[in-house]
Design a protein around this motif. Structure first.
Motif, PDB file in Angstrom:
ATOM      1  N   THR A  40     -53.896  13.130  59.903  1.00 25.19           N
ATOM      2  CA  THR A  40     -53.113  14.201  60.583  1.00 25.19           C
ATOM      3  C   THR A  40     -52.191  14.724  59.725  1.00 25.19           C
ATOM      4  N   GLN A  42     -48.405  16.760  60.051  1.00 25.59           N
ATOM      5  CA  GLN A  42     -47.638  17.430  61.051  1.00 25.59           C
ATOM      6  C   GLN A  42     -46.472  18.190  60.493  1.00 25.59           C
ATOM      7  N   SER A  47     -49.478  20.456  64.187  1.00 27.86           N
ATOM      8  CA  SER A  47     -50.486  19.485  63.468  1.00 27.86           C
ATOM      9  C   SER A  47     -51.804  19.920  63.212  1.00 27.86           C
ATOM     10  N   ASN A  99     -44.488   6.337  62.766  1.00 28.65           N
ATOM     11  CA  ASN A  99     -45.130   7.649  63.316  1.00 28.65           C
ATOM     12  C   ASN A  99     -46.602   7.607  63.991  1.00 28.65           C
ATOM     13  N   THR A 100     -46.967   6.287  63.771  1.00 31.30           N
ATOM     14  CA  THR A 100     -48.250   6.241  64.666  1.00 31.30           C
ATOM     15  C   THR A 100     -48.108   6.775  65.952  1.00 31.30           C
ATOM     16  N   VAL A 101     -49.020   7.443  66.299  1.00 33.62           N
ATOM     17  CA  VAL A 101     -48.945   7.869  67.682  1.00 33.62           C
ATOM     18  C   VAL A 101     -49.617   6.767  68.571  1.00 33.62           C
ATOM     19  N   THR A 108     -48.429  10.577  75.065  1.00 31.66           N
ATOM     20  CA  THR A 108     -48.650   9.898  73.998  1.00 31.66           C
ATOM     21  C   THR A 108     -47.076   9.772  73.152  1.00 31.66           C
ATOM     22  N   GLN A 109     -46.791   8.899  72.574  1.00 31.15           N
ATOM     23  CA  GLN A 109     -45.525   8.981  71.988  1.00 31.15           C
ATOM     24  C   GLN A 109     -45.608   8.090  70.572  1.00 31.15           C
ATOM     25  N   LYS A 110     -44.517   8.549  69.869  1.00 33.62           N
ATOM     26  CA  LYS A 110     -44.517   8.017  68.428  1.00 33.62           C
ATOM     27  C   LYS A 110     -43.937   6.458  68.724  1.00 33.62           C
ATOM     28  N   LYS A 111     -44.624   5.698  67.785  1.00 33.47           N
ATOM     29  CA  LYS A 111     -44.199   4.312  67.838  1.00 33.47           C
ATOM     30  C   LYS A 111     -42.636   4.029  67.789  1.00 33.47           C
TER      31      LYS A 111
END
Lengths: 1026, 562
Positions: A40, A42, A47, A99-101, A108-111
């Motif tokens: 991915t 972004q 993205s 940045n893991t989703v 969803t959120q970023k870690k």
């Protein structure tokens, strides 16, 4: 009641000034130099995904950051400036990526933005482990997720998140592609899983409200990705070995032990029907010359004495095979993925097996300039299981005497003869049940439409189904096996159909105002569940062949039965995430759930939560003064969850017509009676109350506070997190025993108990790149919890361990045992004479501690014994890459836990079960010349009540296990001509060794008391990508 | 932008219970009749651990029988019963039996509540069904009474919500007996002389049960379970009730003792009240006698579990002296165990109806010989096993229920021999011992006549039988002591292994001395009994189950010395 949800949303507009440009490039795996397809990329809110050659092209603006991410790898970023042209980003293997989703429930959120206790499972670590159940593979890898399991080929396991939180169902909620289910993951294909997250605390889980109190495990399955098409093929074959067989006595030893027990009692050892003894007939100084075996062990002269080691007879070295084929394709207009998998596990107990065929089709299609997305995720599973009664087989392998042959001389079944336990020949149990199989299917999936109404405002509607069915046709054969026999045969057929549909509607809106970022969610969910089942059976079959064994062919005792159940759930929920300058994070959740299981007055429960986070590492005072800190976040969350796991009709008083029941071990609850005295035929029958209703029942609720720290040091080479939680469950739904005068059907659910868990969880990971060719990662985790019961109605206390008065379960862990303290053995008559009164005490017998010092050993000398929750659990994973080789090993352990080993009644005593075989340990029992032994003197007569609950049966269950070790080799350059994108071969070992306490007599602390043994495994496998 | 989602959720969440019925729908006459049936079915709703023959309580604790099975660890709760010392208030079997009896009583009260609420004009059987239900309630309270002494007495007039307020000491010992007697008195007044269905009690059935109740009641007990006196008023009632039963002409002793213990002869003239078991009745294994499912021996025809084992003391008690009378004093001096012992000594023929002995035919089948190999743990419990309560494998009532087996042969709760001996006992305690003599002899005469089925293949009798009637001045002086001793022995031999012996010992006030003497002699043969000891003033009754005391929040009072 009409519930109207109205959301008024305002539009924001932002004026954009920045300069746009198109950036293109490649994303490459730094370790293998291979292009990363499907990564991915972004830039701002846009993205894209890389194609099969790892290429991408994205609209960007000067000043924005382009981030490339890929599952299991550390993201890389670069800031776009005027000169940015063709980028080449190298990604490293890694465990943590901010940045893991992360899927956190309907969004969803970023870690980096998470404020709750969420663990992300590193799927790459477990993808090659052939357990047949993804959740089993993460045992010991996620702090706070306690998984216990055995070697059953079906892969079923018990999952407890942050300990036991309630007295009823403690299973977590699984959410697969957005669809919640309580069924375990062994029914899905492990290979289909793209990501797995565990929502452990209430602030993250409360969006799932009523069913989230035991934690939530979120699974996202693989999807086709834009811009590439590929075919993946994985295959592995494993050999499984039973290396933990219990040592039991052989035929001669069993005779000698019996002799010893008998002469210890000063009773004639020849007064038995199995063994005769040539001895000196001197009880004061007995000498055994020879154990004399009879010519036949049974009166009918069909069985000659054997020397059977039953564990060998029931065990086999077995093979596990796993194959997966995945096709995926992606384009601008849509993505699709299709996978099929086969998993076949023959167990290490003969004729046990699990076969699983799974198929998955995930697809999504875009319309109207990507404004509308339509898609589906659908999986179908077909699972076949053996119905060999493994628990009985394991038990009878222990207790069946070695002198019993597997077969009679004429080829019939061997079995117990006079003077022996009335338990079956385990080989017969296997052979006579091997034709019986259970067939299971499940259809699980959803279809969705996602409409972007305005920019970043998504309306999503999902309709899901989760239906399964079980079909069984079993033939119970007639048999003669020693003195056990049943001349009748029977065929039973049963069918269960159950499941629910689910309809979800959500509205997601993400927007930014200056430094403030908002993510807003609102939604509703409805679930309707139905279960119907029926059974039928007949007897009198002329052929005992499964192909003949259909109901129609039976001639007598025609029986049938069936019942159904239903419930429904309706929920409304909303959530707001707020982030200021990426430093200050706030989140709030509110969910309102209604369940048909509760009385109309308390049908709805409201489950709120909030959480806050502070990313200190974004503060300039940290950035400047403590440069070693690359990431630091403090977070706190509080929330409330519910539990509705009770009978569907608990609010109603019910009566049923129960003609007669299968009352082998239980009381017949039937209402029919032979009033006419005919002795047979149709009987008059009536009704009986089966339950008292409670219309004031309400939700059980769990309130949890969590404080945590996430950190990264030295450019995130060292990352970790620490969480502390307090979890209080109140109004626990219980259906306890009741005053007997209330009578049959007086059982009644009510909200009556409270419980508390507190715990700590640590995760620490270190990644180092020594050179381009060598890098390694060490990840360790540790978790602990303390459980205690804080409230129970006084009158039901005796139903729990304790004496019901001054020592009760209140303040104790729910996993408690109450009993005597075994204080070694009486060594001589003097010790016996000078000890407190204890009925049956004697030399060589167990001594029990006089806790209350009243000089009498009785019930008042009992206390809580053992510790059945661990001090802590831990796991350590090492992964080393050296050029094309990858080596990883994973150690998993449990420290400071006791097990209560009931099998000791067989392995250490000749008196508690005089007719069974005994453990080899009895050979070391106490005698006047073997006073160092901790095993009581052998006797046939248990005068001292040594089977009582005592510390004698409590063993140290701590262990450290090499759960998994894997060496893989990735083929690179050699492949290009073969059109492979990547290829990897690996060898793997599971459960290769274990460190356990010297004092434990159980062969495997993880599976005591006749559970399915855990195999050691060796695997070779292959992963190919075309 | 406005989004409106509307859900009609009230209806959505209303879920009708599946497969069940609401209480209100059961108030029709048809359904009330079915609730009566459900109450009857409770008569046989026992399990392997809660036999309504009461053998684990009445026989195994009396010196007549051992627990048996694999060893003390097998059903260790019963081992605790048998040896008394380790019995605890938390013994799960005690609670199980208590609850089982109250489950039955609730079924009775459920039926009675609804019968009371319906008018006789729409439910013509109202009075008779009420009497039947009260008879059943009397039966279940009788069992509770002899097991536990003090129990909460709940009838249909008590609101269900108030059940938790009824103490087990609301009534005294004597008042509780009167409450039970009242149930049977109502039944006597309202039951017909005949019923079309044999499972329902008659007026005479209720008279018999009242006689039994009053006989127990007559022996007044103090708080320490000691007998303080025997009430002549109650005894006179026992005599007159027994006379009415005898005079009804409905009953007689079966010609052969064996007819009481075989499926083919059930519901015979000796059967006053019996549990009607059935098989091939549409249920998976039949509504069979699960209370006897553990007592069969270990051969291929049966295979489990060899429990309820006659004691050596009991076998010795069947010895007779030169006069054909029991060896009152010295019966236990020398053990008879095997082979010739049963030929050179002489025996009451009821021995071979009661006890399976190696080498002797099983259940009157000369070709089906009880073997030593059928015993399970002879080193601990010897070689015998019980015959009453079992049937032969070819009996039409035999039913396998793997791993167990049992039969649909009825279990007689009251048989006519009992009525005769109750009357004899009452007469002796009333000082009318001479009138008791013919009653005891009537029972003995039937024993004399019951050797026809006790033969081996070669036509010889299985044992040497010698049994005579009591003849005053010839073989007895028939003093009051002798009469009482004869009565006690006759009850033991006639009803051995039928579950009543322990309650007889307690009624007579001799349980402690009798059992402690038994333990002192029997423990030299069965070493596990060395720890056994009966505590006088405590062990006459079971403790009130600890669970029940707790569930009652301390309302129930524990029995003396527990």
């Amino acid at each position: 009641m009409k519930f109207t949800l109205t959301i008024l949303l305002m539009s924001f507009s932002a004026i954009l000034h920045s300069q746009q440009k198109v950036v293109s490039g490649r994303i490459i795996n730094n370790a293998t130099s291979a292009p990363l397809a499907g990564a991915t990329v972004q830039s701002g809110s846009r993205s894209v995904t890389t194609d099969s050659l790892g290429r991408f092209s994205i609209q960007s603006r000067i000043g924005e950051t382009i981030t490339a991410s890929y599952i299991g790898m550390v993201s890389a970023s670069v800031k776009v400036d005027a000169s940015t042209g063709n980028l080449s980003l190298l990604l490293n293997q890694g465990t943590v990526d901010l940045n893991t989703v992360v899927v956190t429930g309907y969004q969803t959120q970023k870690k980096a933005d998470l404020t709750g206790a969420v663990s992300v499972v590193n799927i790459s670590e477990i993808k090659d482990i052939p357990t047949g159940n993804a959740i089993k593979s993460i045992q010991g890898r996620v702090p706070g997720v306690f998984i216990t399991s055995n070697g059953n080929p079906s892969g079923a396991s018990t999952v407890r998140i942050r300990g036991i939180g309630t007295l009823g169902n403690n299973d977590p909620l699984y959410v697969v592609d957005g669809i919640p289910t309580k069924r375990g993951l062994e029914e899905l294909n492990q290979n289909d899983i793209e990501s797995m997250q565990v929502l452990k605390d209430a602030s993250s889980a409360s969006i799932y409200g009523s069913r989230a109190a035991n934690g939530v495990i979120i699974i996202t399955t693989k999807k086709g990705k834009k811009g590439y098409s590929r075919v993946d093929f994985n295959a592995s074959v494993s050999m499984e070995y039973y290396n933990t067989k219990l040592k039991t006595l052989n035929a001669q030893q069993r005779g000698a032990a019996y002799f010893q027990a008998s002469v210890n009692d000063r009773s004639d050892p020849n007064n038995n029907q199995i063994y005769q003894f040539d001895w000196n007939n001197d009880f004061d100084n007995p000498v055994l010359n020879q154990v004399v075996l009879p010519e036949y062990i049974d009166a009918a002269n069909t069985m000659r004495p054997a020397d059977t080691y039953w564990y060998d007879e029931i065990a086999q070295t077995s093979i596990l095979q796993s194959y997966n084929l995945t096709f995926s394709n992606g384009s601008e207009r849509g993505n699709s993925l299709f996978s099929i998998g086969y998993f076949g596990n023959k167990g290490i107990v003969k004729e046990t097996f699990n076969q699983k065929v799974t198929a998955r089709a995930n697809a999504d299609y875009s319309f109207f300039n990507n404004r509308l997305k339509i898609g589906e995720n659908l999986s179908a599973s077909y699972i076949k299981n053996s119905l060999v009664p493994v628990g009985d087989v394991m038990f009878t392998a222990l207790v069946q005497q070695p002198i019993v042959p597997v077969h009679t001389e004429a080829g019939g079944w061997g079995g117990p003869a006079s003077g022996m336990t009335d338990r079956h020949n385990p080989v017969r149990l296997i052979e006579d049940n091997k034709q019986n199989k259970s067939h299971f299917f499940r259809v699980f999936g959803n279809a969705f439409a996602d409409l972007e109404i305005i920019k970043n405002l998504h309306l999503r509607s999902t309709f899901g189904v989760d239906y399964d069915g079980t079909f069984q046709r079993t033939l119970r054969k007639s048999y003669v096996s020693g003195f056990l026999s049943d001349p009748s045969n029977q065929v039973s057929t049963s069918q269960v159909l159950e499941g629910n549909w689910i309809w979800q509607n959500t509205l997601n809106y993400n927007f930014e105002i200056d430094q403030s970022r908002f993510e807003v969610l609102a939604g509703s969910e409805q679930i309707k569940y139905l279960n119907q089942n029926f059974t039928g059976s007949r007897q009198g079959y002329v052929l005992e062949n499964i192909d003949y064994s259909y109901l129609d062919a039976g001639s007598s005792n025609v029986q049938n039965g069936g019942i159904g159940s239903a419930y429904s759930l309706a929920s409304f929920f909303g959530k707001i995430n707020y982030s200021l300058s990426n430093k200050y994070l706030l989140s709030g959740t509110l969910r309102r759930d209604g369940s048909s299981r509760f009385g109309s007055a308390n049908r709805y429960g409201v489950f709120p939560a909030f959480s806050a986070g502070w990313r200190l590492s974004e503060e300039s005072f940290i950035k400047k003064s403590v440069p070693v800190i690359s990431d630091l976040k403090i977070r706190y969350g509080w929330g409330k969850n519910g539990n509705q796991e009770i009978a569907n009709n608990a609010t109603n008083s019910l009566y049923s017509a129960i003609y007669g029941t299968e009352h082998i071990f239980d009381t017949d609850l039937g209402t029919a009676y032979d009033l006419t005295g005919a002795g047979s035929g149709q009987l008059p029958s009536g009704f009986v109350r089966t339950q008292l209703g409670n219309d004031s029942l309400k939700w059980e609720s769990t309130t949890q506070s969590n404080i945590g720290v996430d950190f990264g040091l030295f450019d995130n080479k060292v990352v970790g997190s620490v969480d502390y939680f307090v979890k209080k469950t109140s109004d626990i739904l219980i259906n306890p025993g009741y005053l007997a005068v209330i009578g049959e059907g007086g059982n009644r659910w009510f909200n009556g108990a409270s419980m508390q868990n507190t715990g700590l969880e640590f995760l620490l990971s270190y990644t180092a790149t020594i050179s381009r060719d060598i890098e390694f990662t060490v990840t360790g985790n540790m978790a602990t919890y303390r459980n205690k019961v804080t409230k129970l109605p006084e009158e039901v206390l005796t139903a729990y361990p304790g004496n019901g008065t001054n020592k009760t379960i209140i303040g104790q862990p729910i996993n408690s045992r109450f009993g005597f303290i075994a204080d070694g053995l009486f060594q001589n008559q003097n010790e016996v004479d000078n000890s407190p009164a204890q009925p049956g005490k004697g030399v060589g017998r167990l001594r029990f501690r006089d806790l209350n010092k009243d000089n009498i050993i009785n019930d008042d000398d009992r206390d809580y014994i053992g510790k059945f929750d661990p001090d802590f659990t831990y796991g350590i994973n090492f992964a080393i890459r050296c050029k094309n080789f990858d080596l990883s090993f994973f150690l998993q352990g449990v420290k400071g836990i006791d097990v209560y080993n009931d099998n000791i009644t067989y392995t250490d005593f000749s008196s508690l079960w005089p007719g069974t075989n005994w453990g080899a340990r009895v050979l070391d029992a106490w005698t006047p010349s073997n006073t160092g032994s901790s095993i009581p003197a052998l006797t046939l007569v248990n005068k001292n009540d040594e089977g009582r609950t005592s510390t004698y049966y409590v063993e140290n269950g701590s262990y450290l296990r090499l759960r998994n070790v894997q060496l893989s080799y990735t083929l690179r350059d050699k492949l290009k001509s073969l059109r492979f994108q990547s290829a990897q071969i690996f060898i793997q070992g599971s459960n290769l060794f274990m460190v356990k306490s010297k004092s434990i007599s159980a062969t495997d602390p993880e599976s005591v008391n006749n559970a399915y043994p855990i195999p050691s495994m060796g695997t070779i496998g292959l992963n190919l990508t075309f | 932008m406005i989004l409106t989602a509307t859900v009609s959720c009230k209806k959505f969440l209303d879920q009708t219970p599946q497969g069940a019925i609401d209480s209100e729908k059961l108030n029709t006459p048809e359904n009330i009749d079915k609730l009566v049936v459900a109450a009857y079915s409770a008569l046989g709703n026992e399990m392997i651990h809660t036999s309504y023959s009461l053998w684990p309580w009445g026989s195994m604790r009396s010196g007549d029988a051992y627990k048996g099975g694999d060893g003390p660890g097998d059903n260790s709760e019963w081992h605790d019963y048998e040896t008394f010392v380790t019995n605890r208030t938390s013994n799960s079997r005690t609670d199980l039996m208590w609850a089982q009896c109250y489950n039955a009583i609730r079924r009775v009260n459920e039926a009675l509540e609804r019968i009371d609420a319906v008018d006789a004009s729409v439910y013509p059987d109202k009075v008779v069904r009420t009497a039947e239900m009260r008879f059943l309630r009397g039966h279940f309270y009788f069992m509770l009474k002899i097991l536990f002494k003090y129990v909460p007495y709940i009838d249909e007039t008590i609101d269900q919500k108030a059940y938790g307020t009824v103490s087990n000491r609301q009534f005294t010992n004597d008042e509780l007996w009167s409450k039970i007697a009242d149930e049977f008195r109502f039944a006597i007044d309202n039951l017909p002389d005949e019923q079309s269905e044999i499972g329902r009690p008659l007026k005479s059935t209720a008279q018999a049960y009242l006689a039994k109740t009053l006989l127990y009641k007559a022996y007044r007990q103090d708080e320490d379970n000691s007998v303080t006196g025997i009430d002549p008023g109650d005894l006179n009632d026992v005599v007159s009730l027994a006379d009415e039963v005898i005079g009804s002409g409905k009953y007689d002793l079966a010609a052969d003792f064996s007819e009481n213990f075989q499926g083919s002869t059930e519901n015979g003239k000796e059967s006053v009240f019996a549990i009607q078991y059935s098989r091939d009745d549409g249920t998976p294994f039949g509504r069979i006698n699960m209370g006897q499912a553990l007592v069969y021996p270990m051969n291929q025809e049966f295979g489990c579990c060899w429990q309820h084992i006659p004691s050596q003391n009991l076998v010795n008690a069947f010895k007779t002296d030169a006069n054909g009378l029991p060896m009152f004093e010295h019966y236990d001096d020398i053990d008879v165990t095997e082979g010739d012992d049963f030929i050179v000594n002489t025996f009451d023929p009821r021995l071979d109806h009661t006890v399976a002995i190696p080498g002797h035919p099983w259940k009157y089948k000369p070709d089906f010989i009880y073997q030593e190999s059928w015993a399970r743990a002879p080193a601990i419990y010897g070689y015998y096993t019980t015959l009453k309560g079992t049937v032969a494998p070819d009996d039409p009532t035999f039913q396998k229920i793997p791993p167990f087996m049992s039969s649909s042969s009825n279990w007689q709760l009251i048989r006519f021999a009992d009525v005769l001996l109750w009357k004899a006992e009452a007469l002796i305690e009333l000082g009318r011992k001479d009138e008791a003599l013919p009653l005891i002899n009537q029972v003995r005469q039937r024993a004399v006549n019951s050797t026809g089925r006790l033969k081996q293949m070669n036509g010889n009798y299985t044992s040497t039988y010698k049994i005579e009637l009591y003849e005053q001045g010839v073989n007895t002086d028939w003093t009051e002591d002798e009469a009482r001793q004869a009565l006690e022995w006759e009850r033991r031999l006639e009803f051995a292994m039928e579950g009543s012996r322990f309650f007889d010992l307690v009624r007579w006030g001799i349980a402690a001395e009798y059992l402690n003497h038994y333990f002192s002699t029997e423990s030299s043969k069965r070493t596990y009994l060395q720890t056994a000891s009966f505590q006088k003033g405590r062990d006459e009754y079971l403790p009130i189950p600890l669970n029940q005391i707790n569930y009652s929040k301390g309302l129930y009072t524990q029995n003396t010395n527990w």
